[in-house]
Each structure stands twice: as C-alpha cells, then as structure tokens.
Design a protein around this motif. Sequence first.
Motif, PDB file in Angstrom:
ATOM      1  N   MET B   1       0.850  -1.212   0.000  1.00 54.00           N
ATOM      2  CA  MET B   1       0.000   0.000   0.000  1.00 54.00           C
ATOM      3  C   MET B   1       0.872   1.242   0.000  1.00 54.00           C
ATOM      4  O   MET B   1       1.681   1.424   0.890  1.00 54.00           O
ATOM      5  N   ASN B   2       0.687   2.100  -0.997  1.00 54.28           N
ATOM      6  CA  ASN B   2       1.483   3.327  -1.028  1.00 54.28           C
ATOM      7  C   ASN B   2       0.841   4.422  -0.172  1.00 54.28           C
ATOM      8  O   ASN B   2      -0.280   4.268   0.314  1.00 54.28           O
ATOM      9  N   THR B   3       1.607   5.516  -0.030  1.00 51.77           N
ATOM     10  CA  THR B   3       1.165   6.580   0.888  1.00 51.77           C
ATOM     11  C   THR B   3      -0.200   7.146   0.518  1.00 51.77           C
ATOM     12  O   THR B   3      -1.037   7.395   1.388  1.00 51.77           O
ATOM     13  N   GLU B   4      -0.393   7.320  -0.780  1.00 51.28           N
ATOM     14  CA  GLU B   4      -1.659   7.904  -1.245  1.00 51.28           C
ATOM     15  C   GLU B   4      -2.867   7.039  -0.854  1.00 51.28           C
ATOM     16  O   GLU B   4      -3.846   7.522  -0.312  1.00 51.28           O
ATOM     17  N   GLU B   5      -2.735   5.753  -1.145  1.00 52.90           N
ATOM     18  CA  GLU B   5      -3.787   4.805  -0.777  1.00 52.90           C
ATOM     19  C   GLU B   5      -4.058   4.854   0.729  1.00 52.90           C
ATOM     20  O   GLU B   5      -5.196   4.838   1.177  1.00 52.90           O
ATOM     21  N   ARG B   6      -2.954   4.871   1.461  1.00 51.90           N
ATOM     22  CA  ARG B   6      -3.055   4.867   2.916  1.00 51.90           C
ATOM     23  C   ARG B   6      -3.833   6.077   3.411  1.00 51.90           C
ATOM     24  O   ARG B   6      -4.751   5.955   4.220  1.00 51.90           O
ATOM     25  N   ILE B   7      -3.505   7.222   2.887  1.00 52.55           N
ATOM     26  CA  ILE B   7      -4.183   8.442   3.322  1.00 52.55           C
ATOM     27  C   ILE B   7      -5.654   8.423   2.934  1.00 52.55           C
ATOM     28  O   ILE B   7      -6.520   8.855   3.691  1.00 52.55           O
ATOM     29  N   LYS B   8      -5.935   7.831   1.766  1.00 48.61           N
ATOM     30  CA  LYS B   8      -7.335   7.695   1.362  1.00 48.61           C
ATOM     31  C   LYS B   8      -8.084   6.819   2.376  1.00 48.61           C
ATOM     32  O   LYS B   8      -9.199   7.151   2.805  1.00 48.61           O
ATOM     33  N   LYS B   9      -7.447   5.727   2.754  1.00 48.46           N
ATOM     34  CA  LYS B   9      -8.076   4.828   3.729  1.00 48.46           C
ATOM     35  C   LYS B   9      -8.242   5.506   5.091  1.00 48.46           C
ATOM     36  O   LYS B   9      -9.221   5.257   5.804  1.00 48.46           O
ATOM     37  N   GLN B  10      -7.280   6.340   5.432  1.00 52.14           N
ATOM     38  CA  GLN B  10      -7.392   7.055   6.708  1.00 52.14           C
ATOM     39  C   GLN B  10      -8.615   7.958   6.703  1.00 52.14           C
ATOM     40  O   GLN B  10      -9.370   8.007   7.673  1.00 52.14           O
ATOM     41  N   ARG B  11      -8.821   8.645   5.585  1.00 53.61           N
ATOM     42  CA  ARG B  11      -9.990   9.538   5.495  1.00 53.61           C
ATOM     43  C   ARG B  11     -11.283   8.745   5.612  1.00 53.61           C
ATOM     44  O   ARG B  11     -12.246   9.190   6.248  1.00 53.61           O
ATOM     45  N   GLU B  12     -11.315   7.565   4.985  1.00 54.39           N
ATOM     46  CA  GLU B  12     -12.510   6.720   5.105  1.00 54.39           C
ATOM     47  C   GLU B  12     -12.715   6.266   6.546  1.00 54.39           C
ATOM     48  O   GLU B  12     -13.830   6.226   7.047  1.00 54.39           O
ATOM     49  N   LEU B  13     -11.599   5.941   7.177  1.00 55.44           N
ATOM     50  CA  LEU B  13     -11.674   5.466   8.566  1.00 55.44           C
ATOM     51  C   LEU B  13     -12.235   6.544   9.494  1.00 55.44           C
ATOM     52  O   LEU B  13     -12.969   6.242  10.433  1.00 55.44           O
ATOM     53  N   ILE B  14     -11.918   7.794   9.202  1.00 49.96           N
ATOM     54  CA  ILE B  14     -12.458   8.894  10.012  1.00 49.96           C
ATOM     55  C   ILE B  14     -13.979   8.841  10.029  1.00 49.96           C
ATOM     56  O   ILE B  14     -14.612   9.017  11.073  1.00 49.96           O
ATOM     57  N   GLU B  15     -14.566   8.556   8.879  1.00 49.31           N
ATOM     58  CA  GLU B  15     -16.026   8.456   8.817  1.00 49.31           C
ATOM     59  C   GLU B  15     -16.539   7.307   9.688  1.00 49.31           C
ATOM     60  O   GLU B  15     -17.512   7.459  10.429  1.00 49.31           O
ATOM     61  N   LYS B  16     -15.862   6.164   9.590  1.00 48.82           N
ATOM     62  CA  LYS B  16     -16.272   5.007  10.389  1.00 48.82           C
ATOM     63  C   LYS B  16     -16.175   5.299  11.885  1.00 48.82           C
ATOM     64  O   LYS B  16     -17.056   4.946  12.662  1.00 48.82           O
ATOM     65  N   ILE B  17     -15.089   5.948  12.240  1.00 43.90           N
ATOM     66  CA  ILE B  17     -14.898   6.300  13.646  1.00 43.90           C
ATOM     67  C   ILE B  17     -15.955   7.308  14.076  1.00 43.90           C
ATOM     68  O   ILE B  17     -16.490   7.241  15.182  1.00 43.90           O
ATOM     69  N   GLY B  18     -16.280   8.212  13.163  1.00 46.30           N
ATOM     70  CA  GLY B  18     -17.344   9.170  13.438  1.00 46.30           C
ATOM     71  C   GLY B  18     -18.632   8.452  13.791  1.00 46.30           C
ATOM     72  O   GLY B  18     -19.287   8.780  14.790  1.00 46.30           O
ATOM     73  N   LEU B  19     -18.992   7.454  13.013  1.00 47.41           N
ATOM     74  CA  LEU B  19     -20.219   6.697  13.283  1.00 47.41           C
ATOM     75  C   LEU B  19     -20.141   6.008  14.638  1.00 47.41           C
ATOM     76  O   LEU B  19     -21.112   5.998  15.399  1.00 47.41           O
ATOM     77  N   TYR B  20     -18.993   5.447  14.918  1.00 51.54           N
ATOM     78  CA  TYR B  20     -18.799   4.794  16.219  1.00 51.54           C
ATOM     79  C   TYR B  20     -19.067   5.784  17.348  1.00 51.54           C
ATOM     80  O   TYR B  20     -19.813   5.496  18.285  1.00 51.54           O
ATOM     81  N   PHE B  21     -18.483   6.969  17.237  1.00 50.77           N
ATOM     82  CA  PHE B  21     -18.668   7.954  18.310  1.00 50.77           C
ATOM     83  C   PHE B  21     -20.097   8.495  18.351  1.00 50.77           C
ATOM     84  O   PHE B  21     -20.614   8.804  19.418  1.00 50.77           O
ATOM     85  N   ASP B  22     -20.734   8.610  17.187  1.00 51.55           N
ATOM     86  CA  ASP B  22     -22.154   8.988  17.165  1.00 51.55           C
ATOM     87  C   ASP B  22     -22.931   8.084  18.121  1.00 51.55           C
ATOM     88  O   ASP B  22     -23.701   8.549  18.945  1.00 51.55           O
ATOM     89  N   LYS B  23     -22.671   6.778  17.973  1.00 52.70           N
ATOM     90  CA  LYS B  23     -23.403   5.811  18.801  1.00 52.70           C
ATOM     91  C   LYS B  23     -23.058   5.947  20.277  1.00 52.70           C
ATOM     92  O   LYS B  23     -23.850   5.589  21.139  1.00 52.70           O
ATOM     93  N   GLU B  24     -21.886   6.480  20.539  1.00 54.94           N
ATOM     94  CA  GLU B  24     -21.484   6.717  21.933  1.00 54.94           C
ATOM     95  C   GLU B  24     -22.092   8.012  22.484  1.00 54.94           C
ATOM     96  O   GLU B  24     -21.770   8.417  23.586  1.00 54.94           O
ATOM     97  N   GLY B  25     -22.887   8.692  21.656  1.00 59.90           N
ATOM     98  CA  GLY B  25     -23.545   9.903  22.111  1.00 59.90           C
ATOM     99  C   GLY B  25     -22.828  11.203  21.798  1.00 59.90           C
ATOM    100  O   GLY B  25     -23.249  12.262  22.254  1.00 59.90           O
ATOM    101  N   PHE B  26     -21.758  11.152  20.998  1.00 57.26           N
ATOM    102  CA  PHE B  26     -21.093  12.379  20.572  1.00 57.26           C
ATOM    103  C   PHE B  26     -21.890  13.035  19.461  1.00 57.26           C
ATOM    104  O   PHE B  26     -22.582  12.352  18.709  1.00 57.26           O
ATOM    105  N   GLN B  27     -21.774  14.343  19.323  1.00 58.46           N
ATOM    106  CA  GLN B  27     -22.400  14.951  18.151  1.00 58.46           C
ATOM    107  C   GLN B  27     -21.539  14.597  16.939  1.00 58.46           C
ATOM    108  O   GLN B  27     -20.326  14.433  17.039  1.00 58.46           O
ATOM    109  N   PRO B  28     -22.167  14.458  15.777  1.00 59.97           N
ATOM    110  CA  PRO B  28     -21.476  13.966  14.586  1.00 59.97           C
ATOM    111  C   PRO B  28     -20.134  14.645  14.309  1.00 59.97           C
ATOM    112  O   PRO B  28     -19.135  13.966  14.077  1.00 59.97           O
ATOM    113  N   ILE B  29     -20.122  15.979  14.350  1.00 57.58           N
ATOM    114  CA  ILE B  29     -18.878  16.661  14.025  1.00 57.58           C
ATOM    115  C   ILE B  29     -17.805  16.393  15.069  1.00 57.58           C
ATOM    116  O   ILE B  29     -16.622  16.221  14.732  1.00 57.58           O
TER     117      ILE B  29
END
Lengths: 153, 153
Positions: B1-29
């Motif tokens: 996996m090159n750096t570009e791919e990795r950073i793309k995956k990191q950005r996607e992961l942020i969304e997933k983590i966002g959803l996780y925290f939503d469920k924990e009662g955090f506001q989306p942002i």
Amino acid sequence: MNTEERIKKQRELIEKIGLYFDKEGFQPIAGRILGLLMVMDKEQFTFDEIVEELQISKSSASNALKNLEIREDIEYITLPGDRKRYFQVRKQDKFTLIKGFEKKMRQSMDMFDCILSLKADKNSSNAVFLKEMKDTMEFVLTQLNKLIEESEK
Amino acid sequence: MNTEERIKKQRELIEKIGLYFDKEGFQPIAGRILGLLMVMDKEQFTFDEIVEELQISKSSASNALKNLEIREDIEYITLPGDRKRYFQVRKQDKFTLIKGFEKKMRQSMDMFDCILSLKADKNSSNAVFLKEMKDTMEFVLTQLNKLIEESEK
DNA sequence: TAAATAGTTTATAAAAAACCGAACCAAATA
DNA sequence: TATTTGGTTCGGTTTTTTATAAACTATTTA
C-alpha cells in the motif's frame, strides 16, 4: 416508609432511570418502560397497563416495546386463553453480562487496530498511546475470562 | 500500500470512527474531529486545518472543539509567538481508562441499589436478578482493582 | 491606525427524532 | 355476523439536534 410513599418513590425513580437510559442511547419512552418494568413491585405489565401507567400513546408504546424486544432488553409471556402479552425485563445471566462488556471493548480495540494498521509511524505519539490502550483492554479481558473459567469450576 | 492509498483509507476510517462515536452519544462533528486527530499521520491540527480538512463551518468546529475539551477527550498546545492552538487527542493512562470503566459500572450499580431499596419483596424475580447483576459487577471491580494493585508493584 | 488573524457568539434554517391520534387489522367473543 | 379486544401502521405535528452564515471580538501585525 409506608407503601404509599414507597410507590411514590418508585414512580420518581422511573424518571431517573429513564434519564440514565436516555444517555445510553435509548429513546425516552423506551427508557421509561424499562424503568417501569424494573422498579415496580408488579413485574409484568400488559400493553394497556404500560400505556396507562406512563400516560403515553398506544403507537409510542408499540414502537418502544418493539425496540426493546429487538435489543433483547425485554420479553413477554402469554397465558393460555388470554390474548394479552405480559412484558417483563429479560434476565441475562452474569456470563452474558460479561460477554456484553467484552463485545463493547472489542469494538474499541478493533477500531484502534484499524488506526494502527494505517499509521506511517508506529512510534508516533498516538500510535503508542492506542497500542497501550489496546493492550490494557486485552489484559483486562484475558483476566476476566480467567475469572470466569475459575468460577465455572 | 502506497502513501496515497493509505491516506485515502485514513480519510474513510475517520467516517467510520465518526459513526462509532455517534453511537457513543457524541455529536457527529465532534466524532469526526476526534477521528481526524486519532487516525492521521499528522497528530496536531489547528482550528483552520480542522475546518478545512472536514469541510465544516467555523462555528461547528468551535462548538465541537469546546465540547471535546470539556469532556477531556482532546487538549491543545500552543507555541511561543504563535496565536494558533494545536489540537490533539488527550492521552489518558491505563489506570484512568480502568477508572473510567469503574465509574460507568458504579452508575449501574447505584441504580440497581436504588431499585432494590424500594422493592417490597426482596426475593421477587427482578430483585434477585438485579442483586445478582450488582454482585457480579462488584466482583469484577474488586478483581480489577486487585490486578491494578499487583501491577503497580 | 488599519487590516489581518483566530476564533466566538448569535440567529436561523434544515433535518432528524419523538410522539400522537386516527385509521386499520386480526383474532376472539357475543 | 357484529362487536370487542389487543394491538400495529400511517400521516402529520412538535420538539430537538445539527449545522450554517454572518456579525462580532480580541489580539497581533503592517
């Protein structure tokens, strides 16, 4: 404390429990139903009794009850020759309770793993931190499972 | 996996983590900010970088950051001769993490106690169940604290 | 002193969640 | 067969949450 006082306090407690469950992500009415089924001396309520006791609409009750059933927080029994459902809290055993902790913890750990796998520098401040948190959780879970095994003997 | 791919995956992961925290009662942002600060290689972001990276308004960022700070999930550092704040995840140590579990569990236990103290029949189905849950939690906490003490030596 | 920087606050729009009443349905009873 | 019982589903209203833009403030720089 006489019975009347006690019942008054129980009704107040339902509200407090409702707030607690709100924070856990339940919808307000669901939390209050769960509170009702937990605190009152009577421990089985019909649909109509719930509606009456909490002063909510039938549709709200119907939805909240369905929710609580799906989440496996409540269940109902039926009696022969009686079309009504009698709702009650679903009692999990202690192992299920602990498995529940474990499941939630594994979710965090999985998330940490995802993050770690994408870090360029595994020695970065966050990487080290996340690894330590994950290891701590792993340790706690291992010890917890040891305890369960021992107590099963 | 090159750096570009990795950073793309990191950005996607942020969304997933966002959803996780939503469920924990955090506001989306708030959840997404926390995700950002956790997953990216860069581990300190200024206010403007957060606004830019997540494409959110300054007011949303301002509110969410204040929230996360109050909850002690993030903190910021400043640099001499630089008015900007550099936000980062707040790193708790493992003992704090375990104290966190303990606090949450004590909340449930306290609730169970309240309910039990108001039960007419301490041998009712729910009373027995709640007592067992509470005892299990008590046991887990005791064992956990034993482990902590041992590991402190 | 004017303008730029680094945000905060306020007022509001938009979206989502919660809740209700009324209509509806299926099974049992009269 | 008509009515009652025990709910569910639908449509709409109210409330809450989320997010924004614009105005504002306080500090620094030109």
